[in-house]
Design an enzyme around this catalytic site. Structure first.
Site, PDB file in Angstrom:
ATOM      1  N   LEU A 235      -0.299   3.205   5.828  1.00  0.00           N
ATOM      2  CA  LEU A 235      -0.550   2.081   4.920  1.00  0.00           C
ATOM      3  C   LEU A 235      -2.020   1.685   4.908  1.00  0.00           C
ATOM      4  O   LEU A 235      -2.695   1.709   5.934  1.00  0.00           O
ATOM      5  CB  LEU A 235       0.291   0.871   5.342  1.00  0.00           C
ATOM      6  CG  LEU A 235       1.805   1.096   5.359  1.00  0.00           C
ATOM      7  CD1 LEU A 235       2.516  -0.199   5.759  1.00  0.00           C
ATOM      8  CD2 LEU A 235       2.329   1.604   4.025  1.00  0.00           C
TER       9      LEU A 235
ATOM     10  N   GLU B 246      -4.924  -0.942   2.341  1.00  0.00           N
ATOM     11  CA  GLU B 246      -4.998  -2.162   1.537  1.00  0.00           C
ATOM     12  C   GLU B 246      -4.329  -1.998   0.161  1.00  0.00           C
ATOM     13  O   GLU B 246      -3.790  -2.969  -0.385  1.00  0.00           O
ATOM     14  CB  GLU B 246      -6.478  -2.555   1.414  1.00  0.00           C
ATOM     15  CG  GLU B 246      -6.755  -3.939   0.916  1.00  0.00           C
ATOM     16  CD  GLU B 246      -5.937  -5.056   1.571  1.00  0.00           C
ATOM     17  OE1 GLU B 246      -5.709  -5.009   2.796  1.00  0.00           O
ATOM     18  OE2 GLU B 246      -5.519  -5.981   0.830  1.00  0.00           O
TER      19      GLU B 246
ATOM     20  N   HIS C  10      -1.514  -0.312  -0.501  1.00  0.00           N
ATOM     21  CA  HIS C  10      -0.079  -0.594  -0.287  1.00  0.00           C
ATOM     22  C   HIS C  10       0.147  -2.092  -0.070  1.00  0.00           C
ATOM     23  O   HIS C  10       1.104  -2.667  -0.579  1.00  0.00           O
ATOM     24  CB  HIS C  10       0.443   0.140   0.958  1.00  0.00           C
ATOM     25  CG  HIS C  10       0.330   1.627   0.909  1.00  0.00           C
ATOM     26  ND1 HIS C  10      -0.539   2.321   1.707  1.00  0.00           N
ATOM     27  CD2 HIS C  10       0.984   2.547   0.166  1.00  0.00           C
ATOM     28  CE1 HIS C  10      -0.419   3.618   1.465  1.00  0.00           C
ATOM     29  NE2 HIS C  10       0.504   3.787   0.530  1.00  0.00           N
TER      30      HIS C  10
ATOM     31  N   GLN D 109       8.102  16.841  -2.125  1.00  0.00           N
ATOM     32  CA  GLN D 109       7.008  16.691  -3.080  1.00  0.00           C
ATOM     33  C   GLN D 109       5.726  17.376  -2.622  1.00  0.00           C
ATOM     34  O   GLN D 109       4.695  17.270  -3.270  1.00  0.00           O
ATOM     35  CB  GLN D 109       6.758  15.211  -3.401  1.00  0.00           C
ATOM     36  CG  GLN D 109       6.164  14.388  -2.275  1.00  0.00           C
ATOM     37  CD  GLN D 109       6.123  12.909  -2.631  1.00  0.00           C
ATOM     38  OE1 GLN D 109       7.133  12.221  -2.621  1.00  0.00           O
ATOM     39  NE2 GLN D 109       4.940  12.396  -2.936  1.00  0.00           N
TER      40      GLN D 109
ATOM     41  N   ARG E 125      -5.141   9.859   2.112  1.00  0.00           N
ATOM     42  CA  ARG E 125      -5.782  11.159   2.346  1.00  0.00           C
ATOM     43  C   ARG E 125      -7.299  11.046   2.509  1.00  0.00           C
ATOM     44  O   ARG E 125      -7.949  12.044   2.826  1.00  0.00           O
ATOM     45  CB  ARG E 125      -5.454  12.121   1.203  1.00  0.00           C
ATOM     46  CG  ARG E 125      -3.994  12.581   1.224  1.00  0.00           C
ATOM     47  CD  ARG E 125      -3.724  13.629   0.169  1.00  0.00           C
ATOM     48  NE  ARG E 125      -2.453  14.297   0.366  1.00  0.00           N
ATOM     49  CZ  ARG E 125      -1.352  14.055  -0.357  1.00  0.00           C
ATOM     50  NH1 ARG E 125      -1.367  13.156  -1.307  1.00  0.00           N
ATOM     51  NH2 ARG E 125      -0.233  14.721  -0.102  1.00  0.00           N
TER      52      ARG E 125
HETATM   53  O1  PAF Z   1       3.220   7.441  -3.975  1.00  0.00           O
HETATM   54  C1  PAF Z   1       3.834   7.755  -2.930  1.00  0.00           C
HETATM   55  O2  PAF Z   1       3.509   7.347  -1.812  1.00  0.00           O
HETATM   56  C2  PAF Z   1       5.018   8.700  -3.036  1.00  0.00           C
HETATM   57  O3  PAF Z   1       4.818   9.667  -4.010  1.00  0.00           O
HETATM   58  C3  PAF Z   1       6.365   7.969  -3.255  1.00  0.00           C
HETATM   59  C4  PAF Z   1       6.387   7.223  -4.576  1.00  0.00           C
HETATM   60  C5  PAF Z   1       6.605   7.003  -2.101  1.00  0.00           C
HETATM   61  C6  PAF Z   1       7.507   8.992  -3.281  1.00  0.00           C
HETATM   62  O4  PAF Z   1       7.565   9.733  -2.095  1.00  0.00           O
END
Ligand code: PAF
Length: 282
Positions: A30, A32, A34, A58, A184
């Site tokens: 996490l 800022e 988020h 993903q 990242r």
């Molecule tokens: O944006 C993200 O962190 C991810 O793509 C999500 C929406 C939590 C789905 O895994």
């Protein structure tokens, strides 16, 4: 704050939550950005849930799934301090048990840009988001505009599958020098970090171009590309001027338009985006 590791636990805890319930879906690590989503959810909803799940479906086979940062104790502390009531933090096996075989595959806004370069990425996102919406059953869900294409894919998904969730898109949170916050960014080497502002500088150039009256999308794109090309260590993946809903490329900037950029700084791939015209683009 209650942390649930299983679907059954979460559903039991959710039964006691007051509506409306707002969801902030995350992969943890996490920052800022988020926390700004949590604060908005806190202001608009009676209860706030956060999912923390690094979703393997993903990530491509050569992407960073295994090395993606997972500072879970810190995440719990930040979530609690920001006012999250319920955390859903499942294992991979809980979300994808043996025999799992059903995926949600987006078309439309999922097809180009990240969709072309990260094959299967939006299928993984659409699948996990559908599952999270089903388990968590929020009235509202908050997504950052940092992943602008993801936001449009989720909006399309919710409309197409009649999911009873309102999607709120929230502005990109930036470092003081313009770099968009991302989990990242920790991959950037100290000597690369100053050059990572190139994406923001290119977006600003694109906006200025349009503000000065340029309407030819190719000319706006070239102006943005010039900024990236002149940045040491930067290589362009794509620079696009698109319709903000369909994400189809535009030839002219006559109405709502969004600039999307993906570029590498050394080995680190960064994405960013901005509206090219200050209209309410939903
Ligand atoms: O944006 C993200 O962190 C991810 O793509 C999500 C929406 C939590 C789905 O895994």
């Amino acid at each position: 704050m209650k942390v649930c590791r299983t679907v059954a636990d979460f559903r039991a805890a959710r039964a006691g939550a007051t509506a409306p319930l707002g969801l902030v879906p995350t992969m943890g690590a996490l920052h800022e950005g988020h926390l700004s989503l949590v604060r908005r959810a806190r202001g608009e909803c009676a209860s706030v849930a956060m999912s923390i799940f690094v979703n393997p479906t993903q990530f491509g086979p050569h992407e960073d799934f295994t090395r993606y940062p997972r500072p879970i104790e810190r995440d719990h502390a930040l979530a609690e301090a920001a006012g999250v009531d319920l955390v859903f933090n499942p294992s991979v096996e809980e979300m994808y048990p043996a025999g799992f075989a059903t995926y949600v595959d987006g078309g439309g806004p999922a097809l180009r840009w990240e969709g072309e370069r990260r094959l299967g990425h939006f299928r993984g996102v659409a699948t996990v988001v559908t599952k999270l919406f089903t388990v968590i059953a929020p009235q509202r869900a908050y997504f950052g505009e940092k992943d602008y294409q993801q936001l449009q894919v989720v909006r399309r998904l919710v409309a197409d599958l009649n999911l009873p969730v309102e999607i709120a898109g929230c502005p990109v949170v930036r470092e003081p020098d313009g770099l968009a916050l991302s989990s990242r960014n920790v991959y950037l080497a100290p000597d690369e970090r100053p050059h990572a502002t190139a994406l923001y500088r290119a977006l600003t150039t694109g906006r200025k171009c349009v503000a000065a009256g340029e309407r030819d999308a190719a000319a706006v794109r070239r102006a943005m590309e010039t900024v990236l090309i002149s940045t040491p260590g930067a290589t362009i993946d794509y620079v696009a001027v698109v319709d903000p809903v369909t994400l189809e490329p535009l030839e002219r900037v006559d109405g709502p338009a969004r600039a999307l950029i993906a570029a590498r700084l050394g080995l680190v791939r960064l994405i960013d985006n901005a509206p090219l015209v200050d209209l309410n683009q939903g």
